[in-house]
Each structure stands twice: as structure tokens, then as C-alpha cells.
Design an enzyme around this catalytic site. Sequence first.
Site, short mmCIF file in Angstrom:
data_model
loop_
_atom_site.label_atom_id
_atom_site.label_comp_id
_atom_site.label_asym_id
_atom_site.label_seq_id
_atom_site.Cartn_x
_atom_site.Cartn_y
_atom_site.Cartn_z
CB CYS A 47 -32.14 91.15 44.75
SG CYS A 47 -30.57 90.54 44.09
CG HIS A 59 -35.42 78.64 36.89
ND1 HIS A 59 -36.23 77.54 36.98
CD2 HIS A 59 -35.89 79.39 35.87
CE1 HIS A 59 -37.18 77.62 36.06
NE2 HIS A 59 -36.99 78.73 35.37
CB CYS A 103 -39.48 59.52 73.23
SG CYS A 103 -38.73 57.94 72.74
CB CYS A 137 -51.54 49.72 68.20
SG CYS A 137 -52.05 48.93 66.64
CB CYS A 180 -86.14 78.04 49.62
SG CYS A 180 -87.38 76.89 48.98
CB CYS A 191 -80.33 64.89 48.17
SG CYS A 191 -78.89 63.95 48.73
CB CYS A 201 -79.72 60.87 46.40
SG CYS A 201 -81.15 61.00 47.50
CB CYS A 257 -91.88 68.45 58.45
SG CYS A 257 -92.23 68.22 56.70
CG HIS A 271 -94.61 69.78 52.12
ND1 HIS A 271 -93.87 68.63 52.16
CD2 HIS A 271 -94.40 70.42 53.29
CE1 HIS A 271 -93.22 68.58 53.31
NE2 HIS A 271 -93.53 69.65 54.01
#
Length: 496
Positions: free
Chosen positions: A133, A149, A225, A248, A301, A306, A311, A319, A326
Site C-alpha cells: 500500500c 519480505h 460425512c 474401495c 489441407c 502425424c 511416426c 480417405c 494419391h
Amino acid sequence: MDSDGEICYDEFNEQLDFGYEFYGNVIEKPEAAEYPYEVLSTEEIVEHMVDTIKKVNTVVRLPATTTRILLNHFKWDTETLVEKFYDEDQEKLFAEARVVSPFKKQPVINITCSLQNLTTKSNSDEEEECGVCFMTLPTDEMSGLECGHRFCTNCWREYFQTKIMGEGQGQKIPCAAHDCEILVDDATIMRLVEDPKVKLKYQHLITNSFVVCNRLLKWCRTADCNHAIKVQYVESKPVTCKCNNTFCFSCGEDWHDPITCDLLRKWIKKCNDDSETSNWFAANTKECINCKTKIEKNGGCNRIVCSNQNCKMEFCWACLKSWKLHGYGGYCNEYDEVNGKKSREISKADLQRYLFYCERYTNHMQSLKFEKKLYEKLKKKKEETPENNMSWMDVQFLTTATDVLCSCRQTLIYTYVFAFYLKKNNQSQIFNDNHSDLERATETLSGFLERDITGEDVRDIKLKVLDKYQYCESRRKVLSDFVKEGFEKELWEFID
């Protein structure tokens, strides 16, 4: 808790003073069981937290609040903390846990020391300027942390109220100074905060974080609870809270005997995904034709590369064929009738199969909810027994039968999940036969209880109900044991 709902805490170490007091509750030890556990109240949880800090402090000998922050950093794994404390670089440990090393005091910092402020301080050591402040206030109205601080008390209080009430932070409230990651200790917060509501919320946040971070503790999930379960080791076993909720401990879901937590988690994820999320993925993403990585199209496009670094397959978005197949420009404007039809048939069959098992899973779950209401009818029936010249024992068998019925329903809910993922083999056929037998017997028992429980004289149905619920329980145990044995002997194969 006291009349204001405030948790009571021990007077252990003023450095860890949350304002709690203990009533001397003793945690009862359960009798020897297959999976021992304890049900803890909120006060007992806090006592357990303080005892843990005490135990660690006998070894590391640090300020209590520093120990608590370190334990929280290691998810209350006491062995790991002690090992890291003595076997590794302690300064690095304190830095990672965001606490100031108690072995190295930091100089006091006034982060907004303007030239004018420095002049003021040189003439009088009784006033400081607040770095938030920017007001010059008496030194006794300023507070600071071990990081050095310092800010005025009002600014600290507003800061803590925002963090605690607005943001819901408890365990990890950082210093208010910009770019300072040191965590505020509990003693400072409890000393500076005056509003009882803020203090209470902070206490609850600390307690909740202790349970959530501790792998040996888990809250009961029943609404309203306030109990938690404490175990000695984590295992997929049923635990029952004082509110009678059985779940569980490993995964926190309703007890799902006889399937594993992983299989149930997979099913829940599938049920959640097969909604709006799965519809979005179906419309906006496709799998790489090589590694099956999900890919989102973000351009016009149709030539897709990938995103998987291992990969990098190039294929056509339209397709789903290799781009190399292609011509120039990637044209593929002829519909493949055979593969298209086959793809639609596979997708339709997969959907129908999922809906088949999901419907039966949901139906048994709904039946269980209705059949739990039988207990209310039984209560009313027991109250009427003197008027009908029947003893309490004459209707007690109905309670046992209802217990068995609910147990069988619970098993059928999760064996349908098991059946959905199970691949066909010789063992799966035996499972299907046992599964079918239990389901038929359960429906028969349900019919007896639903229709005949309100009859004038329950003694007329006692023999057939006794016979049926004993048969149901035996078939449930056979099915459950068979599935568990298959897991142990690795007889089961599952679809992806």
C-alpha cells in the site's frame, strides 16, 4: 468441534498453533481383520497429523511449521522425507519445498526502498514503508517472513483472505512479494488473521489437504460425512465408514468386487467419453493410420503429417490412406463401397455391443437403488409383528434375504463391466454360464421379496425365501471366486 464449528487442536508447539484443542479422543484399534483400517473423525485426523509431525521432528529437529510444509511436499511420506533430509543436499531440499533453510537466516528486505524511504529509515528506525500500500507505518504494524519480505498487517490480512476464501488455498500460500515462492508458515497466518471464518476455512483446508495428499488416508464420499479412512497399506479392499458407506480404498469408488480398479476406471472413462466429448472427437479428430495417435485438423489441407515424433506418417485426412497413394494434389473422390460399408458395420456393431452391456449395467444399478428401499418396508413389518402374533425372528430372515439380494445386485453391476471387456475363450463360457445362473436366481429372489414382503403372514414364504437367498449367495460366491481366480492365474484376455 466447539459451538462455532471450529476444529479443536493440540497445544503442540506454538510454531504450529492453528488454535485447536484436543478433547482427548482415543482412536480405537480395530480387531484383527483381513484388511485392518480405522475410521477417523475430523478431530482424530488433526491429532494424527500432529502426531506425524511430532514423530518426524524427533529425527529432523526443525521448526514444526517447516516440518509440516516438508511433509506436505513429500505427500506425508515420512520415510522419504527423513531419507532425503539426511542423504541429499539439504539446501536443495528446502528450496524445492519452498521454505527458508532454518540453518541460514535471510536479511530483512524492504522491496520498495525508494531513496526517500531510505532517508526516512536512516533518521528513524521506528517506521517502515509497506511494499503493497506504500504507506509509512510504525514498525510494530509491519510483519514479515523468514525470506525477509515485510508488509503491513492489514495488507497481509487482505492477502490471506483472498487466498483462503477466494482461491481456496491452504497448504501452499506463497509470500505476497512479487516473484517470491517461499510458502507462508501456519503460525504467521494464524497470528495475523483475525476473522474467525477465515481461520476456520484455513483449518479445514489444512486438514483436507492432509487427507488428500496422504496415500494412507481417504475421505468418505458420502455427502455431509466428515470421516476419513486410515489404512496401514494401500490395497484394493472394501472399507466401511461409520455412515455405512462401503467403498474401495484404492480407487475410492463404490466397492466393485470382483473386477479390478483398472477395469472399472477404464469403464467409467468410456461411459464419460461416449457422450458429448466422444461426439466432438468423432467429428473433429481422426487416428493416424500408422500409430493410432489422435490428430485434430487445424488447416484446410488434407495432407496430414502425424504429430508423433516417432511416426511422422503422411496420410490423407479425407480417405485415411497413405499420401503416397494419391496423385499430385492428393485427390481421392471415389467412394470405396466395400471398405465404407465394412467400416459402418463395425462401428454399428461396436456401438450396439456397448449399449447392450451399458443398459444392463445401468438396469442393475437402478434395481439396487429400488431394492435398498425394501429395508423401510422391513422396518414397518417388524413394528407390526406383535399385532400379527409373530416374533421378531419371524421377519428377521427377510432382512438377511434383502442383504443377500443387494449384494448380488452389486456383483452383477460389475460383472457386466467385466463381461464387456472379456475376450471369448473356454473360461469365458464358464463365466457366462455362472453369470446367467446368478442373474436368474437374483431376479427370482427379488420377485419373492417385492411381492410377498407385504403379505399378512411372512411365515408362509419363509422356506422358499430361505432356499432362494442361500442359493443366490452360494452362486454369487462361486462367480466372484471364479473371476478372482482367473485374475490370479492370468486366464482372462481383454479387448482394448
